[in-house]
Write an enzyme that holds these catalytic residues in place. Sequence first.
Site, PDB file in Angstrom:
ATOM      1  N   CYS A 129      92.713-115.801  31.065  1.00  0.00           N
ATOM      2  CA  CYS A 129      92.218-116.726  30.042  1.00  0.00           C
ATOM      3  C   CYS A 129      91.515-115.914  28.968  1.00  0.00           C
ATOM      4  O   CYS A 129      90.732-115.017  29.289  1.00  0.00           O
ATOM      5  CB  CYS A 129      91.244-117.711  30.687  1.00  0.00           C
ATOM      6  SG  CYS A 129      90.571-118.906  29.533  1.00  0.00           S
ATOM      7  N   LEU A 130      91.777-116.259  27.711  1.00  0.00           N
ATOM      8  CA  LEU A 130      91.144-115.518  26.612  1.00  0.00           C
ATOM      9  C   LEU A 130      89.624-115.696  26.629  1.00  0.00           C
ATOM     10  O   LEU A 130      88.907-114.884  26.057  1.00  0.00           O
ATOM     11  CB  LEU A 130      91.716-115.963  25.265  1.00  0.00           C
ATOM     12  CG  LEU A 130      93.210-115.663  25.066  1.00  0.00           C
ATOM     13  CD1 LEU A 130      93.718-116.278  23.764  1.00  0.00           C
ATOM     14  CD2 LEU A 130      93.470-114.162  25.084  1.00  0.00           C
TER      15      LEU A 130
ATOM     16  N   HIS B  74      96.938-125.311  32.415  1.00  0.00           N
ATOM     17  CA  HIS B  74      95.739-124.488  32.197  1.00  0.00           C
ATOM     18  C   HIS B  74      95.039-124.927  30.900  1.00  0.00           C
ATOM     19  O   HIS B  74      93.813-125.100  30.873  1.00  0.00           O
ATOM     20  CB  HIS B  74      96.173-123.015  32.126  1.00  0.00           C
ATOM     21  CG  HIS B  74      95.111-122.042  31.729  1.00  0.00           C
ATOM     22  ND1 HIS B  74      94.762-120.961  32.530  1.00  0.00           N
ATOM     23  CD2 HIS B  74      94.319-121.943  30.627  1.00  0.00           C
ATOM     24  CE1 HIS B  74      93.801-120.267  31.924  1.00  0.00           C
ATOM     25  NE2 HIS B  74      93.524-120.844  30.767  1.00  0.00           N
ATOM     26  N   GLU B  75      95.833-125.129  29.834  1.00  0.00           N
ATOM     27  CA  GLU B  75      95.233-125.482  28.537  1.00  0.00           C
ATOM     28  C   GLU B  75      94.660-126.901  28.550  1.00  0.00           C
ATOM     29  O   GLU B  75      93.592-127.144  27.985  1.00  0.00           O
ATOM     30  CB  GLU B  75      96.258-125.327  27.412  1.00  0.00           C
ATOM     31  CG  GLU B  75      96.790-123.901  27.220  1.00  0.00           C
ATOM     32  CD  GLU B  75      95.720-122.841  27.126  1.00  0.00           C
ATOM     33  OE1 GLU B  75      94.605-123.133  26.645  1.00  0.00           O
ATOM     34  OE2 GLU B  75      95.980-121.696  27.565  1.00  0.00           O
TER      35      GLU B  75
ATOM     36  N   HIS C  91      91.288-127.050  29.947  1.00  0.00           N
ATOM     37  CA  HIS C  91      90.223-126.683  29.007  1.00  0.00           C
ATOM     38  C   HIS C  91      89.667-127.908  28.293  1.00  0.00           C
ATOM     39  O   HIS C  91      88.466-127.991  28.017  1.00  0.00           O
ATOM     40  CB  HIS C  91      90.765-125.726  27.932  1.00  0.00           C
ATOM     41  CG  HIS C  91      90.732-124.280  28.309  1.00  0.00           C
ATOM     42  ND1 HIS C  91      89.564-123.601  28.579  1.00  0.00           N
ATOM     43  CD2 HIS C  91      91.728-123.366  28.435  1.00  0.00           C
ATOM     44  CE1 HIS C  91      89.849-122.330  28.857  1.00  0.00           C
ATOM     45  NE2 HIS C  91      91.161-122.159  28.792  1.00  0.00           N
TER      46      HIS C  91
ATOM     47  N   GLN D 248      88.108-123.429  22.748  1.00  0.00           N
ATOM     48  CA  GLN D 248      87.891-121.973  22.845  1.00  0.00           C
ATOM     49  C   GLN D 248      87.492-121.351  21.509  1.00  0.00           C
ATOM     50  O   GLN D 248      87.023-120.217  21.476  1.00  0.00           O
ATOM     51  CB  GLN D 248      89.144-121.285  23.406  1.00  0.00           C
ATOM     52  CG  GLN D 248      89.434-121.664  24.855  1.00  0.00           C
ATOM     53  CD  GLN D 248      90.672-120.974  25.375  1.00  0.00           C
ATOM     54  OE1 GLN D 248      91.782-121.466  25.201  1.00  0.00           O
ATOM     55  NE2 GLN D 248      90.502-119.819  25.996  1.00  0.00           N
TER      56      GLN D 248
ATOM     57  N   GLY E  55      98.435-119.129  25.180  1.00  0.00           N
ATOM     58  CA  GLY E  55      97.927-120.485  25.036  1.00  0.00           C
ATOM     59  C   GLY E  55      96.478-120.461  24.580  1.00  0.00           C
ATOM     60  O   GLY E  55      95.754-119.491  24.850  1.00  0.00           O
TER      61      GLY E  55
HETATM   62 NI    NI Z   1      92.263-120.398  29.165  1.00  0.00          NI
END
Ligand code: NI
Length: 173
Positions: free
Chosen positions: A94-95, A136-137, A140, A51, A46
Amino acid sequence: MAVRDIIVIPDPVLKQVSEPVAAITDDVRALADDMFDTMYDAPGIGLAAVQIGQLTRMVVVDCAKDDNPPDPICLINPQIVWASEEISKYEEGCLSIPEIYETVSRPAEVKVRYLNRDGDEQERHCDGLLATCIQHEIDHLNGVLFIDHISRLKRDRIVKKFAKAAKLAKAGE
Ligand code: NI
């Protein structure tokens, strides 16, 4: 289409609230393409537009299991319209917080309403990993990270570690 740089903590942009998409234009579709490229390259399941530095309410996910065909979903202006009382726990990563994994509790099932890349309104009932990933996304887009759902002690330790690494990287430039 391009793989873009992923922003990591403690960059303050990750704490900002993203703006709704007003119209689905070619620029919006190009951003979706870049987001998919960046997510698959990472690799991740995701990615939110913030991001890669775009404060736009857009998310891409693909929670297909390894042996299944890809299941790319682009969610524009996504909204959780229903969440189950039942809670599930997943070890999340998380990236934007590489190599950190912590257990987070969230509703086990959600219904999400969004526009797809053609501008059509969609509603999808999600469970399992997909439900967790979408929550989660969407977090963000509101400037919330998964570490905001864990204990303050653990969170402070993680943020401190990344702040130190950023400082060292800057000193080395
Ligand atoms: Ni994330």
